[in-house]
Write an enzyme that holds these catalytic residues in place. Structure first.
Site, short mmCIF file in Angstrom:
data_model
loop_
_atom_site.label_atom_id
_atom_site.label_comp_id
_atom_site.label_asym_id
_atom_site.label_seq_id
_atom_site.Cartn_x
_atom_site.Cartn_y
_atom_site.Cartn_z
N GLY A 190 0.81 -1.21 0.00
CA GLY A 190 0.00 0.00 0.00
C GLY A 190 0.84 1.26 0.00
O GLY A 190 0.56 2.21 -0.75
N GLN A 239 -8.08 -0.42 2.80
CA GLN A 239 -9.05 -0.99 3.75
C GLN A 239 -10.37 -1.39 3.10
O GLN A 239 -11.11 -2.19 3.66
CB GLN A 239 -9.31 -0.01 4.90
CG GLN A 239 -8.16 0.12 5.88
CD GLN A 239 -7.87 -1.15 6.65
OE1 GLN A 239 -8.69 -2.06 6.77
NE2 GLN A 239 -6.66 -1.25 7.19
N SER A 290 -3.42 -3.45 -0.97
CA SER A 290 -2.34 -4.15 -0.29
C SER A 290 -2.71 -5.62 -0.10
O SER A 290 -3.89 -5.95 0.08
CB SER A 290 -2.12 -3.49 1.07
OG SER A 290 -1.36 -4.34 1.89
N CYS A 321 0.12 1.36 12.33
CA CYS A 321 1.14 2.23 11.74
C CYS A 321 1.57 3.32 12.70
O CYS A 321 2.65 3.86 12.59
CB CYS A 321 0.63 2.89 10.48
SG CYS A 321 -0.07 1.70 9.35
#
Lengths: 383, 404
Positions: free
Chosen positions: A71, A177, A199, A324
């Site tokens: 991503g 997402q 991703s 993250c």
């Protein structure tokens, strides 16, 4: 101790068949797609299949799919590529203030390079403020980057509406997402999107793999140069096993998707209802019409990190903001942007589901979370 | 004759380092003991390399290392040994004037090429007093030989680019021009054993380092408040400990969860007294652990006035629970100076990783900076102190820490 993995927005467990396929390719069919011999052709075949699988899942054509390391790389490539592409037409680039760091940091870099960057606010529900968007939108805007589903709250952003208003600007959408959960039709409802990032490891595929959709006819500057793989956009020998794993995961996750989403919604709504009924002083950060797999709740007068470690003792894995940012001391910029106070942000937990989560697991997680919250509140900490 | 030649050959294939023991050499009757400990420590640090020999002779330590091992690497390693005052990479030759002339000229030619030196002076000494030429005379004659052999060089006795040292010894003549400073101090293990309260911050590793530098062997105790602190916080402390172990050799770290005690304090005592009370419990527990593990004293990273628990009143309160000595090597140091040492010994970067530690978990808004012992003791009487300490000591887990 049983594991209750409720942190699927951080990463997911790869499907068994993805693991098997990757192991097979690594041990038996390890050729380089660029090799002229048969083993090279076999490897190339896996990459081609994966490209078709991902394209189908995104409602796009295979030639519009470029494989990347994930991503973040897709976001970087799209944003830098898009900004450089348009720099003769204008200098203004727009995004929201609740984006993933891969987007926000790319914007920060471009600001240093002289672009005019605008971080648009969100309303108290975490949805992009369209009035602010309309105000900022003008002839000088060359790039808009907007996430489809927010990774901390699951709130869906008005991508289609923005696409209608984008004018000559390029629109990049971070779909990390939403991909695998929401229907993605880049040749249909989302045809106004020029570039989209996905991703692998968020959809039960391997880590270190992802893809960037680039609308046919759009050429952007490559991020990595070298051997000219991925039609020159992304040089470097293809990570064949991971790409094959990504393709298979993309195909698999959309099988019976509507039924799976109902299952996720049922669990999410149960948890939300349960918390509303059984735990005082909570704030919901996710909305009912958001992505079905994310539930973010702020438990006032607690600290998310302590709750997280308390739950961990029962084998329950959740996250505070997002994985993250959880290594840093900083608090969630996303929840804050929704107008919450520091105190409220501090007690935030994100539960994120996957298709194999069960109602029984959810009930256990709810009970244990309540215990953790109550224990903390009883004892408190002074801040 | 053949044998001598063989030795000469061997010497040529190895780099020679002269290691000076500094203070260790001053310790009169104990001198051989200190030197032996020092040699042991150097051997242990260098044993990962093949082709290294460590010898003790005439008050110096000589390290011989295969030329394949970079000189800087050896110096870097020896420099970490407590008790080492300085290190000099040297060249050797037969202990005759002729041999020294030739070696000195070659050595200086190399320095001219590498560093472009223009001026020099020579200093000489004879460890071998039976050598027929006096030290000043050796210096004068070697200087003359160098002047003759290296036309570009001039003598400058005040501010030379290079000082060439010539050391005439019974086995060999040693020539060198650098004295690289070591940490100094005393060889590890020559001065008892201390238990350091290792928090994960900047100060406590420095305190442990400073005591170890004076020869004290180290064990550590670490308090955490899981789940109020994370496993990553403990990982960080283990990492710090493993950096310390480079200097202190492998040691034991005892890990204790302080949360049960913190819970009791928070529930039963005044908020502003929390910090000082937690601190007193830490000292009590550490003392009990020290006694159990055969440590003679405690070591803390406290520095006067740095935080609420380190004011003089606070120290009176914490010290009151200890009946063994508490070493506070940083007590009179400024934070910036402590940070400098932390950077020097490579613990700084690890220390500043932002994980919550057990001291910040229940941090009151306004901690007492002038606690009164009597009042604290009164508050404490609400708790079953002995039982809490005993339970904490019993819950201890021990981790073996190895050098990173």
């Amino acid at each position: 101790m049983a594991t209750y993995y409720f942190d699927n927005s951080a990463t997911t467990r790869p499907y068994d068949m993805v693991i098997d396929l990757m192991a097979h390719i690594m041990s038996e069919e390890y050729g380089n797609p660029s090799s002229l011999h048969r083993m090279g052709m076999e490897a190339e075949g896996y990459v081609r299949t994966a490209r078709e699988q991902v394209a189908k899942a995104m409602g796009a054509s295979p030639e519009e799919i470029y494989f990347t390391s994930g991503g973040s790389e897709s976001d970087n490539t799209a944003i830098f590529g898009g900004a450089y592409k348009g720099r003769r037409q204008g200098r203004k680039i727009l995004t929201s203030c609740i984006e993933h760091p891969a987007v926000l940091e790319s914007f920060a870099r471009l600001k240093e390079e002289g672009f005019e960057t605008v971080l648009l606010p969100v309303d108290k529900n975490g949805v992009l403020d369209m009035e602010a968007f309309d105000r900022e939108m003008d002839e000088d805007v060359i790039l808009i980057s907007l996430m489809h589903v927010n990774n901390e709250t699951g709130v869906i952003q008005p991508v289609e509406e923005v696409a209608k208003k984008k004018g000559h600007a390029l629109l990049h959408v971070d779909m990390v997402q939403s991909f695998g959960k929401l229907p993605i039709d880049l040749h249909g409802a989302l045809s106004g999107v020029d570039m989209a990032s996905i991703s692998g490891h968020k959809i039960h595929g391997p880590k270190g793999t992802g893809a960037l959709y680039i609308r046919r006819g759009l050429n952007i500057r490559p991020f990595l140069v070298g051997g000219g793989q991925e039609k020159g956009l992304r040089s470097g020998t293809e990570n064949v096993p991971a790409i094959a794993g990504l393709g298979l995961a993309a195909q698999t996750i959309y099988i019976n998707r509507e039924r799976k989403n109902e299952h996720l919604r049922e669990i999410r709504d149960y948890m939300r209802g349960w918390f509303e009924e059984n735990v005082d002083h909570i704030l919901l950060n996710s909305s009912e019409d958001g992505a079905p797999h994310i539930l973010s709740i702020s438990f006032e007068k607690t600290r998310g990190e302590v709750l997280l470690h308390t739950l961990e003792q029962s084998g329950i894995y959740v996250s505070t903001g997002s994985a993250c940012s959880s290594n840093k001391k900083g608090q969630s910029h996303v929840i804050k942007a929704m107008g919450r106070t520091d105190k409220q942000v501090e007690g935030t937990l994100r539960f994120s589901l996957c298709d194999s989560c069960t109602m029984d697991e959810a009930k256990f997680v709810c009970e244990k979370t309540k215990e953790a919250v109550e224990r903390f509140r009883r004892l408190g900490s002074f801040r | 004759m053949t044998e001598v030649n063989n030795t000469a050959m061997q010497e040529e294939e190895r780099n020679v380092f002269i290691v000076r023991c500094g203070e260790a050499a001053l310790k009169g009757q104990n001198k051989p003991y200190f030197e032996k400990m020092l040699v042991e420590r150097i051997k242990r640090l260098l044993h990962k390399y093949e082709g290294v020999e460590v010898r003790r002779r005439e008050g110096l330590v000589f390290v011989y290392a295969d030329k394949k091992i970079a000189k800087d690497e050896i110096i870097h390693q020896i420099g970490k040994v407590f008790g080492v005052a300085s290190i000099s990479p040297a060249v050797t030759c037969e202990p005759t004037m002729e041999a020294v002339y030739a070696t000195a000229v070659d050595y200086m030619k190399q320095l001219i090429e590498e560093r472009g030196i223009k001026t020099f002076k020579v200093e000489a000494k004879r460890a071998d007093k039976s050598f027929p030429v006096t030290s000043p005379e050796i210096a004068r004659r070697v200087g003359a030989a160098v002047l003759k052999g290296c036309k570009v060089l001039k003598v400058d006795v005040h501010d030379p680019d290079v000082v060439l040292f010539v050391d005439m010894r019974s086995d060999k003549a040693y020539l060198y021009q650098q004295k690289i400073k070591g940490f100094g101090g005393l060889p590890l293990g020559t001065n008892g054993k201390g238990l350091v309260l290792l928090s994960g911050g900047i100060d406590s590793p420095v305190a442990a380092f400073m005591m170890a530098k004076r020869g004290m062997a180290i064990e550590a105790v670490h308090f955490h408040s899981y789940p109020y602190t994370s496993e990553r916080a403990q990982q960080k402390v283990e990492e710090l400990a493993s950096i310390l172990a480079i200097y202190c050799s492998r040691f034991k770290m005892h890990v204790i969860n302080l949360l049960p005690i913190q819970e009791q304090i928070v529930m039963h005592c005044r908020e502003e007294e929390t910090t000082i009370m937690v601190r007193r419990f830490m000292m009590r527990i550490a003392q009990a652990v020290a006694k159990e593990k055969g440590c003679d004293m405690l070591i803390t990273g406290e520095s006067l006035g740095q935080v609420a628990s380190q004011t003089s009143d606070a120290l009176v309160c914490t010290d009151a629970v200890c009946d063994i000595p508490v070493m506070r090597p940083l007590i009179a140091m400024d934070k910036v100076d402590i940070m400098d040492i932390a950077r020097d010994i490579d613990t700084y970067e690890t220390s500043i990783q932002p994980y919550e530690d057990c001291c910040t978990v229940f941090l009151p808004k306004h901690p007492l900076t002038r606690p009164k012992l009597k009042r604290i003791e009164e508050s404490e009487s609400k708790l079953d102190v002995d039982a809490l300490v005993k339970a904490a000591v019993e819950s201890l887990e021990t981790i073996e820490i190895f050098p990173r």
